[in-house]
Design a protein around this motif. Structure first.
Motif, PDB file in Angstrom:
ATOM      1  N   VAL A  23       5.892   1.108   4.092  1.00  0.00           N
ATOM      2  CA  VAL A  23       6.473  -0.191   4.400  1.00  0.00           C
ATOM      3  C   VAL A  23       5.984  -0.334   5.815  1.00  0.00           C
ATOM      4  O   VAL A  23       5.510  -0.973   6.630  1.00  0.00           O
ATOM      5  N   GLU A  24       6.782   0.777   6.618  1.00  0.00           N
ATOM      6  CA  GLU A  24       6.490   0.513   8.395  1.00  0.00           C
ATOM      7  C   GLU A  24       4.344   0.209   8.682  1.00  0.00           C
ATOM      8  O   GLU A  24       4.213  -0.545   9.458  1.00  0.00           O
ATOM      9  N   LYS A  25       3.763   0.760   7.558  1.00  0.00           N
ATOM     10  CA  LYS A  25       2.239   0.589   7.920  1.00  0.00           C
ATOM     11  C   LYS A  25       2.176  -0.929   6.980  1.00  0.00           C
ATOM     12  O   LYS A  25       1.218  -1.804   8.058  1.00  0.00           O
ATOM     13  N   TYR A  26       2.705  -0.913   5.972  1.00  0.00           N
ATOM     14  CA  TYR A  26       2.084  -2.953   6.033  1.00  0.00           C
ATOM     15  C   TYR A  26       3.118  -3.527   6.740  1.00  0.00           C
ATOM     16  O   TYR A  26       2.052  -4.636   7.261  1.00  0.00           O
ATOM     17  N   LEU A  27       4.103  -3.716   7.872  1.00  0.00           N
ATOM     18  CA  LEU A  27       4.392  -4.437   8.503  1.00  0.00           C
ATOM     19  C   LEU A  27       3.647  -4.680   9.372  1.00  0.00           C
ATOM     20  O   LEU A  27       3.594  -5.139  10.379  1.00  0.00           O
ATOM     21  N   ALA A  28       3.369  -3.664   9.632  1.00  0.00           N
ATOM     22  CA  ALA A  28       2.316  -3.605  11.336  1.00  0.00           C
ATOM     23  C   ALA A  28       1.131  -3.743  10.567  1.00  0.00           C
ATOM     24  O   ALA A  28       0.833  -5.158  11.285  1.00  0.00           O
ATOM     25  N   ALA A  29       0.407  -3.535   9.731  1.00  0.00           N
ATOM     26  CA  ALA A  29      -0.545  -4.199   9.276  1.00  0.00           C
ATOM     27  C   ALA A  29      -1.074  -6.127   9.177  1.00  0.00           C
ATOM     28  O   ALA A  29      -1.293  -7.274  10.007  1.00  0.00           O
ATOM     29  N   PHE A  30       0.403  -6.706   8.848  1.00  0.00           N
ATOM     30  CA  PHE A  30       0.685  -7.537   8.203  1.00  0.00           C
ATOM     31  C   PHE A  30       1.269  -8.793   9.481  1.00  0.00           C
ATOM     32  O   PHE A  30       0.426  -9.579  10.015  1.00  0.00           O
ATOM     33  N   GLU A  31       1.824  -8.212  10.784  1.00  0.00           N
ATOM     34  CA  GLU A  31       1.812  -8.138  12.085  1.00  0.00           C
ATOM     35  C   GLU A  31       0.587  -8.808  13.106  1.00  0.00           C
ATOM     36  O   GLU A  31       0.709 -10.322  13.767  1.00  0.00           O
ATOM     37  N   ALA A  32      -0.392  -7.671  12.027  1.00  0.00           N
ATOM     38  CA  ALA A  32      -1.563  -7.768  12.989  1.00  0.00           C
ATOM     39  C   ALA A  32      -2.408  -8.416  12.377  1.00  0.00           C
ATOM     40  O   ALA A  32      -4.036  -8.871  12.396  1.00  0.00           O
ATOM     41  N   ALA A  33      -2.270  -9.053  10.906  1.00  0.00           N
ATOM     42  CA  ALA A  33      -2.939  -9.850  10.060  1.00  0.00           C
ATOM     43  C   ALA A  33      -4.487  -9.359   9.772  1.00  0.00           C
ATOM     44  O   ALA A  33      -5.799  -9.861  10.086  1.00  0.00           O
ATOM     45  N   ASP A  34      -3.961  -7.469  10.326  1.00  0.00           N
ATOM     46  CA  ASP A  34      -5.208  -6.952   9.674  1.00  0.00           C
ATOM     47  C   ASP A  34      -5.375  -6.686   7.936  1.00  0.00           C
ATOM     48  O   ASP A  34      -4.679  -5.748   7.842  1.00  0.00           O
ATOM     49  N   VAL A  35      -6.064  -7.527   7.517  1.00  0.00           N
ATOM     50  CA  VAL A  35      -5.618  -7.543   6.116  1.00  0.00           C
ATOM     51  C   VAL A  35      -6.666  -6.460   5.609  1.00  0.00           C
ATOM     52  O   VAL A  35      -6.110  -6.060   4.528  1.00  0.00           O
ATOM     53  N   ALA A  36      -7.646  -5.798   6.166  1.00  0.00           N
ATOM     54  CA  ALA A  36      -7.982  -4.199   5.448  1.00  0.00           C
ATOM     55  C   ALA A  36      -7.618  -3.623   5.913  1.00  0.00           C
ATOM     56  O   ALA A  36      -6.666  -2.378   5.027  1.00  0.00           O
ATOM     57  N   GLY A  37      -6.389  -3.434   6.914  1.00  0.00           N
ATOM     58  CA  GLY A  37      -5.373  -2.648   7.104  1.00  0.00           C
ATOM     59  C   GLY A  37      -4.108  -2.229   5.595  1.00  0.00           C
ATOM     60  O   GLY A  37      -3.962  -1.421   4.587  1.00  0.00           O
ATOM     61  N   LEU A  38      -4.035  -3.239   6.049  1.00  0.00           N
ATOM     62  CA  LEU A  38      -2.819  -3.736   4.347  1.00  0.00           C
ATOM     63  C   LEU A  38      -3.430  -3.156   3.192  1.00  0.00           C
ATOM     64  O   LEU A  38      -2.851  -2.972   2.602  1.00  0.00           O
ATOM     65  N   THR A  39      -4.533  -4.197   2.914  1.00  0.00           N
ATOM     66  CA  THR A  39      -5.563  -3.556   1.153  1.00  0.00           C
ATOM     67  C   THR A  39      -5.293  -2.286   1.550  1.00  0.00           C
ATOM     68  O   THR A  39      -5.431  -1.850  -0.315  1.00  0.00           O
ATOM     69  N   ARG A  40      -5.341  -1.794   2.285  1.00  0.00           N
ATOM     70  CA  ARG A  40      -5.379   0.324   2.050  1.00  0.00           C
ATOM     71  C   ARG A  40      -3.978   0.762   1.489  1.00  0.00           C
ATOM     72  O   ARG A  40      -4.364   1.888   1.124  1.00  0.00           O
ATOM     73  N   LEU A  41      -2.936  -0.218   1.837  1.00  0.00           N
ATOM     74  CA  LEU A  41      -1.624   0.101   0.754  1.00  0.00           C
ATOM     75  C   LEU A  41      -1.530   0.420  -0.237  1.00  0.00           C
ATOM     76  O   LEU A  41      -0.490   0.651  -0.490  1.00  0.00           O
ATOM     77  N   LEU A  42      -2.486  -0.892  -0.730  1.00  0.00           N
ATOM     78  CA  LEU A  42      -1.872  -1.043  -1.936  1.00  0.00           C
ATOM     79  C   LEU A  42      -2.742  -0.192  -3.617  1.00  0.00           C
ATOM     80  O   LEU A  42      -3.301   0.254  -3.336  1.00  0.00           O
TER      81      LEU A  42
END
Length: 319
Positions: free
Chosen positions: A201-220
């Motif tokens: 969830v901490e990685k998700y938070l960082a990706a979301f705040e950075a609007a890093d959709v690719a990084g967020l998607t890798r967590l799914l």
């Protein structure tokens, strides 16, 4: 305002009763009201309590359970969007809230009190469990909660429900069968959170705040589920999730801020959307996660800023 009298011995069980009423009702707000009603009833009937017949905890749960059963008479169940129909196939459809649906509400873990440190207390309010309980008729719901979640003996449950051990066992079998037909088991619904949940969830938070959709998607997870009450739309699959997040940033802009909180036995995030009027961010939603195998497998986003009032977080923040 006059404060209703409450016995201090009873008050010690407030958090326990709050979790119990929440499981029964699916509503944190109503659970708070029912707990207060329970404690007032107990205070008025304290001279009739017989410790030889039942423990104080069992006696209080009897009052609370019957108050919940009365409150549930004629009530519609409280679902999540996935409980209303099949997943959507278009992440671009209009997001129209269904305000006529009494949606399941989140539970702030801070209100569990001292038992919040135990796995059993946290697992007993997990969203998947409480949503599944909504599939059961109220009395079967009570039987399953008292027997399988609170682990009370059948004889005590029969006493609480003014029934027999045979009727309790029969009700438990029917409740289990209903969940099994829906592809659910109590053990699965109460499974402890993933040991790496917080890190994910901490990685998700960082990706979301950075609007890093690719990084967020890798967590799914491949079959990740996204739900957004009070919007009835829900989506399944990494591609749909990614497309929807792209849409969120296109609609609301980037520069979101997320604040970790605890909800329903899980790590959750209070989400703050950009506020052009102030240049800061304003409370938008609560995201509650289900993490397994190091990946997000479900995110329930309560898209109503009012739910955050229960989590003691600010209504707005600076960026």
């Amino acid at each position: 305002m006059t404060v209703a009298p409450v016995d201090e011995r009873h008050e010690a069980y407030r958090a326990d009763l709050l979790a119990h009423c929440y499981r029964m009702l699916g509503s944190f707000d109503e659970a708070e009201d029912l707990v207060q009603e329970t404690l007032v009833r107990a205070w008025r009937a304290s001279d009739r309590y017989d410790p030889q017949r039942a423990s104080l905890r069992t006696w209080l749960h009897r009052i609370a359970t019957n108050a919940c059963l009365t409150a549930l008479e004629g009530r519609a169940r409280r679902p999540l969007p996935s409980g209303l129909g099949p997943a959507g196939d278009d992440p671009q459809v209009p997001l129209v809230p269904r305000l006529d649906v009494p949606w399941l509400q989140p539970f702030p873990d801070a209100r569990l009190g001292d038992p919040a440190d135990t796995v059993a207390a946290r697992s007993g309010v997990r969203l998947a469990l409480v949503a599944a309980l909504q599939l059961l008729p109220p009395r079967q719901r009570a039987v399953l909660v008292l027997r399988e979640v609170l682990q009370l003996p059948a004889a005590e449950v029969a006493q609480i429900l003014d029934g027999t051990v045979a009727s309790v066992n029969s009700g438990l079998q029917r409740a289990r069968a209903t969940l099994r037909d829906a592809g659910l088991t109590v053990d699965d619904l109460q499974e402890p959170s993933d040991p790496g949940e917080r890190a994910v969830v901490e990685k998700y938070l960082a990706a979301f705040e950075a609007a890093d959709v690719a990084g967020l998607t890798r967590l799914l997870a491949d079959d990740v589920v996204l739900e957004m009450p009070p919007v009835p739309l829900w989506l399944r699959g990494r591609a749909h999730y990614r497309e929807f997040i792209d849409r969120v940033f296109a609609m609301r802009g980037t520069g979101w801020r997320l604040l970790p909180v605890r909800a329903n036995g899980s790590t959750a995030l209070a989400a703050y959307a950009p506020d052009p009027a102030t240049g800061g961010v304003r409370a938008h939603s609560l995201q509650v996660f289900d993490v397994a195998g190091g990946l997000v497998r479900r995110c329930v986003t309560f898209a109503d800023p009012a739910v955050l009032d229960r989590f003691d977080v600010p209504a707005s923040r600076r960026r």
